[in-house]
Design a protein around this motif. Structure first.
Motif, PDB file in Angstrom:
ATOM      1  N   UNK A  44      45.018  37.656  28.249  1.00 57.99           N
ATOM      2  CA  UNK A  44      45.014  38.615  29.337  1.00 57.99           C
ATOM      3  C   UNK A  44      43.665  38.590  30.035  1.00 57.99           C
ATOM      4  N   UNK A  45      43.449  39.512  30.947  1.00 57.79           N
ATOM      5  CA  UNK A  45      42.165  39.579  31.642  1.00 57.79           C
ATOM      6  C   UNK A  45      41.063  40.056  30.704  1.00 57.79           C
ATOM      7  N   UNK A  46      39.834  39.590  30.894  1.00 57.14           N
ATOM      8  CA  UNK A  46      38.701  40.152  30.159  1.00 57.14           C
ATOM      9  C   UNK A  46      38.359  41.525  30.728  1.00 57.14           C
ATOM     10  N   UNK A  47      37.528  42.268  30.001  1.00 60.15           N
ATOM     11  CA  UNK A  47      37.045  43.547  30.529  1.00 60.15           C
ATOM     12  C   UNK A  47      36.044  43.314  31.653  1.00 60.15           C
ATOM     13  N   UNK A  48      35.043  42.520  31.362  1.00 63.53           N
ATOM     14  CA  UNK A  48      34.013  42.151  32.334  1.00 63.53           C
ATOM     15  C   UNK A  48      33.540  40.757  31.956  1.00 63.53           C
ATOM     16  N   UNK A  49      33.204  39.951  32.951  1.00 64.51           N
ATOM     17  CA  UNK A  49      32.794  38.587  32.647  1.00 64.51           C
ATOM     18  C   UNK A  49      31.969  38.037  33.799  1.00 64.51           C
ATOM     19  N   UNK A  50      31.163  37.017  33.513  1.00 65.24           N
ATOM     20  CA  UNK A  50      30.401  36.342  34.563  1.00 65.24           C
ATOM     21  C   UNK A  50      29.298  37.192  35.143  1.00 65.24           C
TER      22      UNK A  50
ATOM     23  N   UNK B 130      17.833  44.328  41.625  1.00 66.39           N
ATOM     24  CA  UNK B 130      18.237  45.724  41.768  1.00 66.39           C
ATOM     25  C   UNK B 130      19.719  45.961  41.490  1.00 66.39           C
ATOM     26  N   UNK B 131      20.529  44.902  41.497  1.00 68.14           N
ATOM     27  CA  UNK B 131      21.969  45.075  41.345  1.00 68.14           C
ATOM     28  C   UNK B 131      22.532  44.067  40.345  1.00 68.14           C
ATOM     29  N   UNK B 132      23.619  44.474  39.704  1.00 71.60           N
ATOM     30  CA  UNK B 132      24.374  43.598  38.820  1.00 71.60           C
ATOM     31  C   UNK B 132      25.755  43.364  39.423  1.00 71.60           C
ATOM     32  N   UNK B 133      26.339  42.239  39.097  1.00 72.63           N
ATOM     33  CA  UNK B 133      27.689  41.934  39.571  1.00 72.63           C
ATOM     34  C   UNK B 133      28.439  41.202  38.474  1.00 72.63           C
ATOM     35  N   UNK B 134      29.746  41.348  38.480  1.00 70.69           N
ATOM     36  CA  UNK B 134      30.574  40.696  37.471  1.00 70.69           C
ATOM     37  C   UNK B 134      32.021  40.696  37.943  1.00 70.69           C
ATOM     38  N   UNK B 135      32.855  39.959  37.233  1.00 69.08           N
ATOM     39  CA  UNK B 135      34.292  39.974  37.476  1.00 69.08           C
ATOM     40  C   UNK B 135      34.948  40.936  36.501  1.00 69.08           C
ATOM     41  N   UNK B 136      35.869  41.744  37.004  1.00 68.26           N
ATOM     42  CA  UNK B 136      36.617  42.682  36.171  1.00 68.26           C
ATOM     43  C   UNK B 136      37.935  42.992  36.869  1.00 68.26           C
ATOM     44  N   UNK B 137      38.943  43.429  36.112  1.00 70.25           N
ATOM     45  CA  UNK B 137      40.241  43.709  36.737  1.00 70.25           C
ATOM     46  C   UNK B 137      40.193  44.922  37.662  1.00 70.25           C
ATOM     47  N   UNK B 138      40.914  44.818  38.750  1.00 67.05           N
ATOM     48  CA  UNK B 138      41.217  45.935  39.642  1.00 67.05           C
ATOM     49  C   UNK B 138      42.725  45.925  39.818  1.00 67.05           C
ATOM     50  N   UNK B 139      43.392  46.936  39.281  1.00 64.90           N
ATOM     51  CA  UNK B 139      44.861  46.971  39.274  1.00 64.90           C
ATOM     52  C   UNK B 139      45.431  45.701  38.662  1.00 64.90           C
ATOM     53  N   UNK B 140      44.789  45.225  37.602  1.00 60.56           N
ATOM     54  CA  UNK B 140      45.288  44.078  36.865  1.00 60.56           C
ATOM     55  C   UNK B 140      44.906  42.728  37.423  1.00 60.56           C
ATOM     56  N   UNK B 141      44.112  42.683  38.499  1.00 59.34           N
ATOM     57  CA  UNK B 141      43.721  41.422  39.131  1.00 59.34           C
ATOM     58  C   UNK B 141      42.199  41.332  39.136  1.00 59.34           C
ATOM     59  N   UNK B 142      41.649  40.180  38.743  1.00 57.42           N
ATOM     60  CA  UNK B 142      40.201  40.026  38.674  1.00 57.42           C
ATOM     61  C   UNK B 142      39.573  40.086  40.061  1.00 57.42           C
ATOM     62  N   UNK B 143      38.552  40.920  40.191  1.00 58.20           N
ATOM     63  CA  UNK B 143      37.804  41.062  41.426  1.00 58.20           C
ATOM     64  C   UNK B 143      36.322  41.190  41.105  1.00 58.20           C
ATOM     65  N   UNK B 144      35.495  41.104  42.135  1.00 58.45           N
ATOM     66  CA  UNK B 144      34.051  41.227  41.970  1.00 58.45           C
ATOM     67  C   UNK B 144      33.661  42.701  42.037  1.00 58.45           C
ATOM     68  N   UNK B 145      32.842  43.126  41.083  1.00 58.82           N
ATOM     69  CA  UNK B 145      32.310  44.484  41.035  1.00 58.82           C
ATOM     70  C   UNK B 145      30.791  44.415  41.134  1.00 58.82           C
TER      71      UNK B 145
ATOM     72  N   UNK C 133      43.473  36.674  42.118  1.00 52.94           N
ATOM     73  CA  UNK C 133      42.197  37.044  41.537  1.00 52.94           C
ATOM     74  C   UNK C 133      41.067  36.153  42.018  1.00 52.94           C
ATOM     75  N   UNK C 134      39.867  36.689  41.966  1.00 53.16           N
ATOM     76  CA  UNK C 134      38.662  35.935  42.303  1.00 53.16           C
ATOM     77  C   UNK C 134      38.154  35.288  41.025  1.00 53.16           C
ATOM     78  N   UNK C 135      37.803  34.017  41.089  1.00 52.25           N
ATOM     79  CA  UNK C 135      37.410  33.302  39.883  1.00 52.25           C
ATOM     80  C   UNK C 135      35.981  32.789  39.911  1.00 52.25           C
ATOM     81  N   UNK C 136      35.331  32.828  41.063  1.00 50.47           N
ATOM     82  CA  UNK C 136      33.929  32.425  41.122  1.00 50.47           C
ATOM     83  C   UNK C 136      33.260  33.149  42.277  1.00 50.47           C
TER      84      UNK C 136
END
Length: 738
Positions: free
Chosen positions: A83-89, A97-112, A132-135
């Motif tokens: 399944x999807x990871x919780x947070x990755x990348x 000043x900021x962090x970013x990662x991939x995580x599910x939004x309504x079950x689809x990986x997006x950038x946070x 989903x976004x993969x990179x």
């Protein structure tokens, strides 16, 4: 050997069906300054079919999901693994000043994106609802996120920029009509089909990036300088037949390269003046790399002055070393080398471009450090956690690092490290569900092939066969031989979702770096030339013999499975050696090498001399005959063991026709086959719904024909596009078994 461009990119996830979901940390990111528009050398493939077993199969065993009261005997739900990871990348913005990662939004990986010191305030900045976004990567503006998206796996990539001040996304793909901004519909819809990729992100020009796109001629990528604030672009280098260009941090085109007919690579240096909107048109020969060295030799970047060229170089040695070449004096220097393995990841200072550390990976990762301060910080960090430590990202001033620790039997752990205060702050694990589960270790071993070639391999044993995790089997169990794709890639030590799933179902799992795998020097790499279905397959058979001799498995309890080249190897196993394997699982694997090369994407045309050198020449009668001989389709009537095939309908590398033709041939010979097609996938299964559906089928298939345990299919098809085009009755029969 891959180039290491200076991009802040998260590795793609889910592109190859058998890859563990999530980004493996890009520890010690690469050298700056070399933007490479190289066309991929490897063909990742996969497919699945089903033939009659030679003996009565064991009944499939179903079981309840994981039960903490009896963890060793319970099944971990496959959604935990695929399944999807919780947070990755995880990445950090250039200013820290900021962090970013991939995580599910309504079950689809997006950038946070979140403030560095307040992860709880994270918000999604992409809103993909389908694939989903993969990179993704940070721009040096610190207010833009860059990412790519295709349509249902067709690899017609387009590039998008998100302005974090407005949360608006814009298609900045140059040289063609724009698509709708990603997120406005279920998916970004490219029009017309081009494949674009970012090839330059420089701190010296924060508001501009370089994108290579094949809009004018699908065979060749041209380089555009793109303003990410307004989307305007200008071509800086046209392309009339080059495989790739190398640019520096000032976005100056420094070199171009092309394959020659004999498989060697010629590098060129531009002469004269670059014309506006066209670039250079005159070139002088700079460096020629013989065909035996092309996989281990290439341009890696520049020092801060731009007058020292860093290279990966195997000329005059076996393994690829990190070297430097002074472009003014011609002086060369070996910076780092290992007699067993090619140089791997490189950590350099992000603005000074000094080499700080390099990584070599034979059985496990080993680091050679040149910067004393980096050495002290690494020593602190290695004492913090037992897992393998990597530097996943860093700020422009190099004073803040994102650290990741990864284990073979647990989730990846992310930390923020302040190099000034020496304080490491835990951030999160990539998948909380993996904590506390009865996962198993991964063991490394060097197996000797029949001709003495050392095969670095990795294996996992189920707990019931190795309760102490020593790597010694107390009893033989069924074995799944996992064959990696490429074939010009390699297996490595670490967490592997498929190893863990199969071990939990009662199987031993063995992954082998057969000849032709990358990372072990040019002799090892070149030993695979023209050995598809030959010595490359012999290496797999020798590894199986090792497992039998070690008491890990029995001769009649071995399955073969793989994606891409691994799918081809599966088909070879069931056609060239039809009595060795009890069954096979082929994911996006080519069945006919001639039709494979006749249908490659047009932008791979520049790599055809390499394919001819390493695999065979489909353009001559003799070459075609040899490729046909090495094609499983030619020997389809020999299949007598069960085969499962999985295929993406939009695969641009290994077309659906590769699966279709072997399925049809098996039907003509009255050989049963199970064939699962995914209309919204390409070269592997990116959508978690599709992964879960296929692996549900795979579990039942292996349980029936190899005798392990299986989680019932249940609702695994929900939300998936899976179409069972052949063998549905066998799936229903398996699922119905007690």
């Amino acid at each position: 050997m891959p180039m290491y461009p200076r991009f802040r990119t998260c590795c793609a996830i889910g592109l190859v069906a058998l890859a563990a979901l999530g980004c493996e940390p890009a520890a010690e990111r690469s050298l700056p300054d070399a933007a490479d528009t190289e066309t991929p050398d490897a063909t990742e493939t996969a497919a699945t079919t089903d033939a009659p077993a030679a003996s009565t199969p064991a009944a499939a065993q179903s079981a309840d999901p994981y039960n903490e009261a009896s963890p060793a005997m319970s099944l971990i739900p496959r959604r935990v693994f695929f399944g999807n990871p919780d947070k990755v990348g995880l990445q950090i913005s250039p200013d820290g000043k900021q962090l970013s990662y991939l995580a599910p939004l309504d079950g689809v990986l997006n950038v946070w994106v979140a403030p560095r010191d307040d992860l709880a305030a994270a918000r999604p900045v992409t809103h993909d609802k389908h694939r989903g976004v993969r990179s993704f990567s940070w721009a040096f503006t610190n207010r833009h996120i860059l990412y790519s998206q295709d349509k249902d796996g067709d690899e017609n990539w387009r590039v998008y920029a998100i302005d974090l001040e407005t949360d608006e996304a814009e298609d900045i793909t140059p040289g063609s009509d724009r698509s709708e901004p990603a997120g406005e519909g279920d998916t970004a819809v490219p029009a017309p089909p081009v494949t674009a990729r970012i090839v330059g992100i420089s701190h010296r020009t924060p508001e501009e990036i370089l994108i290579a796109v094949n809009a004018n001629d699908p065979r060749w990528h041209e380089i555009y300088r793109v303003n990410i604030l307004d989307g305007t672009s200008q071509m800086i280098q046209a392309n009339e037949g080059f495989r790739n260009f190398t640019v520096d941090e000032d976005y100056q085109v420094r070199f171009a390269a092309k394959y020659l007919p004999d498989g060697s690579i010629q590098y060129y240096q531009p002469t004269g003046e670059a014309a506006a909107g066209v670039g250079f048109s005159e070139w002088d020969e700079f460096l020629r790399v013989d065909k035996d060295d092309t996989a281990n030799t290439g341009l890696a970047g520049f020092d801060k002055t731009g007058r020292v060229l860093y290279m990966f170089d195997s000329r005059g040695r076996d393994t690829g070393a990190l070297t430097s070449l002074n472009l003014d004096t011609g002086e060369t220097q070996v910076i780092a080398a290992d007699p067993r393995t090619d140089v791997g990841a490189i950590k350099s200072h992000p603005t000074e471009n000094t080499i700080q550390a390099v990584v070599f990976n034979y059985e496990r990762r080993e680091r050679k450090i040149f910067d004393p301060e980096v050495a002290k910080d690494v020593e602190i960090l290695e004492a913090l956690h037992d897992g393998e430590m990597g530097i996943a990202d860093y700020t422009l001033d190099d004073r803040q690092w994102i650290i990741v620790y990864y284990d073979a039997d647990g989730p990846a752990r992310y930390y923020h490290f302040d190099r000034d205060t020496k304080e490491a702050t835990f951030l999160f694990v990539n998948q909380q569900d993996l904590e506390g589960l009865p996962l198993v270790p991964m063991h490394s071993v060097v197996i000797e092939a029949r001709d003495g070639l050392p095969l670095v391999s990795y294996y996992s044993l189920p707990r019931e066969a190795d309760p102490e995790g020593t790597g010694r089997a107390a009893k033989p169990v069924p074995l799944v031989l996992m064959v990696h794709g490429g074939p010009w890639s390699r297996d490595t030590w670490g967490y592997d979702a498929m190893h863990q799933l199969l071990a939990n179902r009662g199987y031993a799992v063995l992954s082998v770096n057969f000849r032709g795998s990358t990372g072990f020097g040019k002799k090892f790499m070149n030993a695979g030339n023209h050995e598809w279905a030959g010595k490359m397959h012999d290496d797999l058979l020798d590894a199986v013999e090792w497992a039998i001799e070690e008491g890990i498995t029995k001769r009649d309890q071995v399955a073969i499975m793989g994606g891409s080249y691994g799918g081809y190897a599966t088909l070879v196993g069931l056609t060239f050696t039809p009595d060795v394997f009890a069954c096979g699982v082929d994911i996006v694997g080519p069945s006919n090498l001639v039709t494979l090369f006749e249908t490659i994407p047009p932008y791979w045309a520049s790599g055809l001399p390499m394919f001819k050198t390493r695999v065979g020449d489909h353009t001559t009668p003799e070459g075609r005959a040899e490729l046909e001989r090495r094609s499983p389709l030619t020997h389809v009537e020999k299949i007598r063991r069960p085969l499962l095939i999985g295929q993406g309908a939009n695969d641009p590398r290994v077309k659906q026709s590769e699966a279709d033709q072997i399925v049809e041939a098996m039907k003509r010979h009255d050989i049963p086959v199970t064939y699962a097609l995914f209309p919204d996938e390409g070269h592997g299964f990116a959508r978690p719904e599709n992964r879960l559906a296929f692996y549900a089928v795979m579990e039942q298939f292996l349980a029936r024909h190899l005798g392990g345990k299986a989680e019932p299919i249940g609702d695994a098809f929900e939300g998936s596009s899976i179409e069972i085009l052949a063998g549905r009755e066998s799936i229903e029969q398996v699922e119905a078994k007690p």
